[in-house]
Scaffold this active site. Structure first.
Site, mmCIF file in Angstrom:
data_model
loop_
_atom_site.group_PDB
_atom_site.id
_atom_site.type_symbol
_atom_site.label_atom_id
_atom_site.label_comp_id
_atom_site.label_asym_id
_atom_site.label_seq_id
_atom_site.Cartn_x
_atom_site.Cartn_y
_atom_site.Cartn_z
ATOM 1 N N GLU A 44 0.855 -1.189 0.000
ATOM 2 C CA GLU A 44 0.000 0.000 0.000
ATOM 3 C C GLU A 44 0.895 1.245 0.000
ATOM 4 O O GLU A 44 1.936 1.270 0.638
ATOM 5 C CB GLU A 44 -0.888 0.005 1.265
ATOM 6 N N LYS A 114 -10.113 1.338 -2.383
ATOM 7 C CA LYS A 114 -10.345 0.945 -0.980
ATOM 8 C C LYS A 114 -11.769 1.271 -0.553
ATOM 9 O O LYS A 114 -12.227 2.410 -0.684
ATOM 10 C CB LYS A 114 -9.342 1.674 -0.097
ATOM 11 N N CYS A 155 -5.681 -3.038 3.046
ATOM 12 C CA CYS A 155 -5.375 -2.734 4.443
ATOM 13 C C CYS A 155 -6.567 -2.818 5.396
ATOM 14 O O CYS A 155 -6.937 -3.894 5.829
ATOM 15 C CB CYS A 155 -4.680 -1.388 4.525
HETATM 16 O O1 LIG Z 1 -6.633 -1.418 10.632
HETATM 17 C C1 LIG Z 1 -5.552 -0.997 11.021
HETATM 18 O O2 LIG Z 1 -5.196 -1.108 12.195
HETATM 19 C C2 LIG Z 1 -4.604 -0.333 10.073
HETATM 20 C C3 LIG Z 1 -5.253 0.006 8.780
HETATM 21 C C4 LIG Z 1 -4.416 0.853 7.898
HETATM 22 O O3 LIG Z 1 -3.307 1.185 8.222
HETATM 23 C C5 LIG Z 1 -4.927 1.259 6.590
HETATM 24 O O4 LIG Z 1 -6.072 0.993 6.257
HETATM 25 O O5 LIG Z 1 -4.161 1.866 5.850
#
Ligand SMILES: O=C(O)CCC(=O)C(=O)O
Length: 276
Positions: A44, A114, A155
């Protein structure tokens, strides 16, 4: 149909200079190909530092910007399937956190935005609000990798088991999540969430993080491959590195046959329960 292949997850060190980030990505993609991978995946936010204040500056339209150009060329030059991590996409003045996928001829074969934006607030830990600047995507996206159906998430999407289940119900055998967890939730949730999604759905899960930086947003690292039994079969450290795994999709067939939960779901009951 190809049931055996080598996957490489490229845990890139990402800095402030877009050009350096792209050159480094191209170099490590070449190295992963040398290492025998047919499917190569990036993290990412690999063209910019991770942070809401950076998204606008580094945003590109798809498929016209320098990041897509590099990805398309790399996929073609090495004749690989390339999951191009994510970078901020701009369309009609709106920003998205977007994953592009490139086929061995260098064509864009999938684009996923996303769907669950990363908005959390853990006092003394991590506070982040992607929705201050990003729009959420509204579509599930899959692509065909030599007869294997692959679903995409990014993510924070890892936390939403419904998304993974919908992909499984659409026939996916692999779910790929570029992701950048942090030093608060990373140690306790990163591995567990992937093992949970893999086992719940009897799928492979690949998750690709950037390497850890010493300033700004500090990524947890530990890019990981989890098999359909929920077993971690490859995991990176926190530094820049490539991890490889020889994937045998017959593992998927076996567990689905031996523990046939998807034929045992009580949809006759579930479907009578009011959905909240
Ligand atoms: O869910 C998390 O703890 C991290 C998620 C995250 O860093 C993201 O979505 O970029």
């Amino acid at each position: 149909m190809m049931r055996l292949f080598r996957a490489a997850l490229v845990q890139l060190q990402v800095g402030k200079d877009r050009c350096t980030n792209l050159e480094n990505a191209a170099k490590l993609i070449a190295e992963a190909k040398q290492g025998g991978a047919n499917l190569i995946a990036l993290p990412e936010c690999f063209n910019s530092p991770y942070g809401t204040k950076f998204f606008n500056e580094y945003a590109e339209s798809v498929p016209n910007g320098p990041t897509c150009e590099m990805l398309s060329k790399a996929a073609k030059d090495h004749s690989i399937y390339l999951i191009g991590g994510t970078f901020p996409e701009i369309e009609n003045n709106k920003l998205y956190n977007t994953c592009t996928v490139w086929g061995p001829e260098g064509k864009l074969i999938a684009k996923y935005r996303k769907m669950h934006l990363f908005d959390i607030d853990i006092p003394g830990g991590i506070t982040f609000k992607e929705s201050d600047v990003l729009q959420a995507g509204n579509e599930l996206v899959t692509f065909d990798f030599n007869g294997i159906k692959v679903g995409l998430g990014i993510c924070y999407d890892l936390r939403f088991e419904e998304l993974a289940k919908l992909y499984r119900l659409q026939g996916c055998e692999i779910l790929i999540y570029p992701g950048a967890f942090n030093m608060t939730t990373g140690p306790i949730h990163w591995e567990l969430l992937q093992r949970a999604r893999a086992l719940d759905n009897e799928v492979y899960v690949f998750a690709i993080s950037p390497a850890r930086n010493d300033k700004g947003y500090i990524a947890w690292g530990h890019s990981q491959i989890t098999n359909p039994w929920g077993k971690v079969t490859a995991q990176a450290s926190y530094k820049e590195e490539i991890i490889y795994d020889d994937i045998d999709l017959t593992e998927c067939d076996k567990i689905r046959q031996q523990i046939p939960i998807f034929n045992q779901r009580r949809t006759d009951i579930y479907d009578t329960i009011k959905k909240l």
